[in-house]
Design a protein around this motif. Sequence first.
Motif, PDB file in Angstrom:
ATOM      1  N   GLY A   5       0.811  -1.209   0.000  1.00  0.00           N
ATOM      2  CA  GLY A   5       0.000   0.000   0.000  1.00  0.00           C
ATOM      3  C   GLY A   5       0.838   1.249   0.000  1.00  0.00           C
ATOM      4  O   GLY A   5       0.410   2.299  -0.470  1.00  0.00           O
ATOM      5  N   ILE A   6       2.043   1.142   0.553  1.00  0.00           N
ATOM      6  CA  ILE A   6       2.973   2.266   0.536  1.00  0.00           C
ATOM      7  C   ILE A   6       4.308   1.768   0.002  1.00  0.00           C
ATOM      8  O   ILE A   6       4.672   0.600   0.166  1.00  0.00           O
ATOM      9  N   ASP A   7       5.015   2.653  -0.663  1.00  0.00           N
ATOM     10  CA  ASP A   7       6.338   2.335  -1.221  1.00  0.00           C
ATOM     11  C   ASP A   7       7.374   3.029  -0.340  1.00  0.00           C
ATOM     12  O   ASP A   7       7.556   4.250  -0.425  1.00  0.00           O
ATOM     13  N   ILE A   8       8.027   2.243   0.540  1.00  0.00           N
ATOM     14  CA  ILE A   8       8.965   2.812   1.516  1.00  0.00           C
ATOM     15  C   ILE A   8      10.068   3.583   0.818  1.00  0.00           C
ATOM     16  O   ILE A   8      10.421   4.708   1.202  1.00  0.00           O
ATOM     17  N   LYS A   9      10.625   3.003  -0.228  1.00  0.00           N
ATOM     18  CA  LYS A   9      11.712   3.691  -0.939  1.00  0.00           C
ATOM     19  C   LYS A   9      11.226   5.002  -1.541  1.00  0.00           C
ATOM     20  O   LYS A   9      11.902   6.031  -1.478  1.00  0.00           O
ATOM     21  N   GLY A  10      10.058   4.961  -2.156  1.00  0.00           N
ATOM     22  CA  GLY A  10       9.525   6.174  -2.770  1.00  0.00           C
ATOM     23  C   GLY A  10       9.243   7.254  -1.748  1.00  0.00           C
ATOM     24  O   GLY A  10       9.555   8.443  -1.957  1.00  0.00           O
ATOM     25  N   LEU A  11       8.665   6.882  -0.599  1.00  0.00           N
ATOM     26  CA  LEU A  11       8.390   7.852   0.456  1.00  0.00           C
ATOM     27  C   LEU A  11       9.689   8.420   1.022  1.00  0.00           C
ATOM     28  O   LEU A  11       9.794   9.631   1.274  1.00  0.00           O
ATOM     29  N   ALA A  12      10.688   7.534   1.221  1.00  0.00           N
ATOM     30  CA  ALA A  12      11.967   7.995   1.771  1.00  0.00           C
ATOM     31  C   ALA A  12      12.636   8.963   0.810  1.00  0.00           C
ATOM     32  O   ALA A  12      13.188   9.999   1.224  1.00  0.00           O
ATOM     33  N   ILE A  22      -1.568   7.403   4.290  1.00  0.00           N
ATOM     34  CA  ILE A  22      -0.712   6.222   4.409  1.00  0.00           C
ATOM     35  C   ILE A  22      -1.433   5.110   5.165  1.00  0.00           C
ATOM     36  O   ILE A  22      -1.453   3.946   4.738  1.00  0.00           O
ATOM     37  N   LEU A  23      -2.034   5.478   6.283  1.00  0.00           N
ATOM     38  CA  LEU A  23      -2.744   4.478   7.085  1.00  0.00           C
ATOM     39  C   LEU A  23      -3.918   3.880   6.311  1.00  0.00           C
ATOM     40  O   LEU A  23      -4.148   2.667   6.336  1.00  0.00           O
ATOM     41  N   LEU A  24      -4.636   4.740   5.600  1.00  0.00           N
ATOM     42  CA  LEU A  24      -5.764   4.247   4.806  1.00  0.00           C
ATOM     43  C   LEU A  24      -5.300   3.306   3.708  1.00  0.00           C
ATOM     44  O   LEU A  24      -5.931   2.275   3.436  1.00  0.00           O
ATOM     45  N   ALA A  25      -4.187   3.636   3.071  1.00  0.00           N
ATOM     46  CA  ALA A  25      -3.665   2.790   2.003  1.00  0.00           C
ATOM     47  C   ALA A  25      -3.328   1.401   2.530  1.00  0.00           C
ATOM     48  O   ALA A  25      -3.599   0.386   1.873  1.00  0.00           O
ATOM     49  N   ILE A  26      -2.721   1.343   3.710  1.00  0.00           N
ATOM     50  CA  ILE A  26      -2.388   0.041   4.312  1.00  0.00           C
ATOM     51  C   ILE A  26      -3.665  -0.750   4.589  1.00  0.00           C
ATOM     52  O   ILE A  26      -3.751  -1.954   4.301  1.00  0.00           O
ATOM     53  N   HIS A  27      -4.687  -0.071   5.136  1.00  0.00           N
ATOM     54  CA  HIS A  27      -5.962  -0.742   5.412  1.00  0.00           C
ATOM     55  C   HIS A  27      -6.607  -1.236   4.127  1.00  0.00           C
ATOM     56  O   HIS A  27      -7.155  -2.346   4.081  1.00  0.00           O
ATOM     57  N   ILE A  28      -6.563  -0.412   3.088  1.00  0.00           N
ATOM     58  CA  ILE A  28      -7.177  -0.791   1.813  1.00  0.00           C
ATOM     59  C   ILE A  28      -6.528  -2.046   1.256  1.00  0.00           C
ATOM     60  O   ILE A  28      -7.213  -2.969   0.791  1.00  0.00           O
TER      61      ILE A  28
END
Length: 873
Positions: free
Chosen positions: A99-106, A148-154
């Motif tokens: 749901g989230i891209d850690i590398k992209g966010l970093a 971010i939290l919503l994406a993880i839930h989705i």
Amino acid sequence: MKKNRPVLRFLLLAPLAGLFGLIFGIASVYLYLAPSLPSVESLKNIQLQTPLRIYSHDEKLIAEFGEKRRTPIAFEQVPQQFYNALIAAEDENFYSHPGIDIKGLARAAFELITTGQKRSGGSTITMQVAKNYYLSSEKTFTRKFTEILLAIHIEQEISKKEILELYVNKIYLGKRAYGVEAAAQVYYGKSIDQLSLAQLAMIAGLPQAPSAANPINDPDRARQRRNYVLARMFTEDFITQEEFTKAASEEISAKYHGLSTEIEASYVAEMVRSELAELYPEDLYTKGYRVYTTINSEMQVAAQKAVRVGIHNYDRAHGLREAPEVLTPYILKEQQDVPVRVGASIWKLGESIPSINYELELPPSPDDLNRYTWAKKLQERNAPGDLVWAVITNIDDEALTATAFTADKESIVLNKESYEWARPYVNVNIIGNPIEKPSELFSIGQAVLLEPRGEEIFLAQKPEVQASLVSFNPQDGGLLALVGGYDFSLSKYNRSTQANRQPGSSFKPFVYSSALEAGFTPASIINDAPVVFEDDSLEAIWRPENYSGKFYGPTRLRQALYKSRNLVSIRLLNRTGVGRTIRYISQLGIPRAKLNRDLSLALGSSGMTPFELATGYMVLANGGYKVEPFVIKRIEDSEGNVLFEHEPKQVCPDCKKAIEEYQAKLETRIAENPEALFNQTSEELPLSLEEFSQQFPPIAPKVMDERVNYLMYTMMQDVIKRGTGKRALALGREDLAGKTGTTNDQKDAWFSGFNNKVVANVWVGFDDPQTLGKWAFGSNTALPIWVDFMETALKGMPHSPIQRPEGLVSVRIDPETGNRAYPGQPNAIFETFRAENVPQQMETPPSYVEPNGSDQTGSSQQDSENIAPEQLF
């Protein structure tokens, strides 16, 4: 060494403390935001904002209303190449991240901290779904953490396939297009599954800057973004080198495509929208309502075409009002040897022009460049109606032709038959001298309007005259077709429902119906002689006349109607009474408040709309029953659930007869056994009257004696067979009836006609009432439009005459007196009467002489009168 231990301990513990701090911070944010997060389950049932759509009876799209153009589609309806393009451009790790891209966010966070600017996005497709469906676009850390939290839930609750389907239906892609199907229609006029690889990549690249970088607002920037998407697809092995090269070199073909409706019925659509606005004022344009109307798509197309052809025919008969505009050439003759600037470069004759977007044959000539320059100017112009813009590029006086070049780069030859009508307009009754050669009319560079008509094409002009057409199904009141003017885009004014115009003689059938109901017959004799009205309420003495200016003496009512004798109608109304006639007509569906309470009523002086007049004609067409006009048949929500369905009252004589017979049986049974009043069921009569009646559709009430109705039908058939409506004989049918109408000074021209299944009314006139010209009548201005429409409306329809009811008698009469003919009378004709109105007096044979010696050969014609209205007879 011991001195260094605290430093070492600090260096070891600081990152650990930072990590714990980060975890604690994230946990705190989660605990703070988690209770306010919406349920991911609601995504599956979310209501996308979809526009109102209006359809014909046979489910052809008429119109769409809403700020957002959106057509939701299923995952499988989108080509896999589009998903590949989307993932390559927006989220290369879509199928692997949670749901989230850690590398992209970093990476995005590092760039923001080090530069103070956001250079690359860290949002995944899932995060964009969360933002688009649940959150605003405000740029705050709280909103980002929530996203971010919503994406993880989705990701935990629904599949990747469902996420992609939500994304492609919600994303904004510029030009009011929401979702990929709407974008495909807006930019290319096609469905998403019909697009090329380059076009799919173009749409996939739009989410980054849909307004600023779409191919209409900024083609160069859009091309760069498209090619970036293609390059990413190649890098990710979604396409081959050959596919990349071909797609990257494809020209930009996007242009704005308006709503792709299946039939043109804008006046109908606005009527429906206005009615619905009162029912659903809050969410009319966002809930995806689907409205199904009574409109017959084939009839509607025929109605629109017939109105426009009729208007252009009138226009051509009155000449060309003003010379067409001459466009400025790109290259003048004196410039042909001088270098000129084309785009960013300098050009001379014979050199190629790679910067020009047109497909020119190289080397181009000045004429080529002028034509293509003019064509581009014409593309910016909206042509009215079905006309097209073109520019004159060549004139040949010897061949009597001119050549025109359209905005679509089509070359058209205009022969003499195409333009010979365009003699100069002098006034509504006079046109100038004939055109001998095309150079008298045309000049090079002239922008002209052309009317394609089958295999022919005519020079045209934007018309000033207007027309309307209204057609109903007289059996239930359903609107079959409606045209409120020449072109809705030019004028939203609906002449069918908003223009109060005098119907002229097309109103007379109602006056005659009232008279037949009062005891007159088609053979009743009324004197057609001059009369003068003196009344204090009138500004001047009124001397009504027949159009011909002649007077014809004693005239049978049947003959008076099909010859449209004004004085007979006035005398007839005076005999039956204005008040009584108004009461009778108002029950047929004509608004009482609009009916003049004086003898001018007989000549159709009361202003009413074509819609209202056609409503009254439905009673004449269906055997005498009042049906209510309607256009909305059914309303559904976006899921197909029926919210409303109209159940019209219908003409059903058999239903009415069955109910009456059942009621009579019940009454007889109750009379024989009074106790049956409390127990109305038995083996013979198992149902109550109410239960029995519910087996049938709602039944329209009878408002006209069926015998009177039939007599009026035959009289109006004679209007077509031997009167002012003879042009309708071209349809080759025996079941048609109708009436022409022309008002004073030819300001309004009408024809209303019908059989038992279709009623149609046509009006022609100017919005600002003025004469149509001394040669314009209902018979040659409105009736041809009616004939053109009915040719399609009745195609394949069995003949549908009104059936002759019981209680009528046909006898031979003397055509001059209306009396019964004597045996063997050579000029006798048949006439039909209600049984109680059959004439009793028989005509005297010419050889018979009274005892006093007087010869009974008939009465003399009445002389001119000068009387007040109340003393007319």
